[in-house]
Design an enzyme around this catalytic site. Sequence first.
Site, mmCIF file in Angstrom:
data_model
loop_
_atom_site.group_PDB
_atom_site.id
_atom_site.type_symbol
_atom_site.label_atom_id
_atom_site.label_comp_id
_atom_site.label_asym_id
_atom_site.label_seq_id
_atom_site.Cartn_x
_atom_site.Cartn_y
_atom_site.Cartn_z
ATOM 1 C CE LYS A 209 7.363 6.310 1.220
ATOM 2 N NZ LYS A 209 6.701 6.872 0.031
ATOM 3 C CE LYS A 312 1.888 5.057 -5.425
ATOM 4 N NZ LYS A 312 2.404 6.016 -4.443
HETATM 5 MG MG MG Z 1 6.166 7.593 -3.969
#
Ligand code: MG
Length: 419
Positions: A209, A312
């Site tokens: 991240k 996703k």
């Molecule tokens: Mg992502």
Amino acid sequence: MGRRAGAKWALISPFDQPAGPDPAGPDPAGRQLVGFELVRVSVPLRRPWATASGSFSERDSLLVRAVVSLRDTNGDRQVMEGWGECGALPGPTYSSEYTAAATEVSERYLVPWLLRARVTRAAEVWPALSGARGHHMAKAAFEAALLDVELRASGQSMADYFSARSAGTQPARAAVTAGVAVGLANDTHELLDEVGEYVGYGYKRVKLKISPERDAQAVSAVRKAWPDLVLFADANGSYQTLSPTEATERLSALDDFGLACLEQPLGADDLRGHAQLVRRLRTPICLDETLTSYNAVVTALDTRACSVVNIKAGRLGGYLAAVRVHDLCASRQVPVWCGGMVETGIARAANVALAALPGFCLPGDLSATGRFFETDLTSPLPLRHDGTIAVPRGPGIGVVVDQEAVRLHCTWRYWWPAR
Ligand code: MG
């Protein structure tokens, strides 16, 4: 449109695709809905999960248990259950969906509408819920639970079901390469410690991240320590706070580190900005938050706003939509990988099955049991010595839901019987 002779994939035009999942068709098993249970759990994380938009230390999740009565192959009636997990995070930090809102919309709208429609199969969920806008992750949890029931009843694994449903001609893989996502660390030292821990376990792909405050220095340090590691970076849209020029300058600095992709640098609605980054950066741009439906993926690809797609299932509205997006991307030769939502073993097992489709050519957010939680809610999905996870082959999601663990972490549950 028919399949091209000799082609590995059917050429799929978006205009040939139905608006939603295929109709469920005849039902020789004589299924009857018994009811739905919503189960809220709070599972402590091994370490807090931090991204550019927030952090949490307990996974507050909504689970769906679907119960259906049906005739087995001998004609005997039996009652079976299936489980789905809503990907919404505890707060609205990934998208507008969050666990409490998913619970509320499920209680007030989704469950009553599904009961009224007497749904018993996954393909019936979207048509029954067509009156509700958004809330894809909540809807997807119901679809997943009913799909789990269907497949447990027929003895088919999710991986085999997805493979049969896909337009591709190759079978599902027996194992998928594991991948771990690493949240924002407090400093480079802490980041290297955490990445080193996962590399030591055998992970060969790590996603970092990043944010404008913690980007090139962190990525550079990890790359220097592990030159051969497959490395992704995920900004969760955080560079939308910079001007286009500033964002491009900062993100161009990442071109030196051999990233497999840079995920969602700008805001979810900024197709134009992402298309500019595709043109200006050497690093492949991947979209996540932007891709909220099959049609959104079509638009992103048509406008060249990305060259890699994160599939996703929850964000797209379910696994049936995810398979369609897989096929679309395969037909256009766009690399895809399977994204994660800090999920328990319930959704993880289904994600591993999805990622067994041959178009998933990049390793996804598919980590082993124990990555996020000391105590997971299912039988384990272990990391193997070669850095892979075996695709569950049992019926349905292929793992056993640990009812005691669910009870231990349950904060609220409610049962709605069909009448
Ligand atoms: Mg992502």
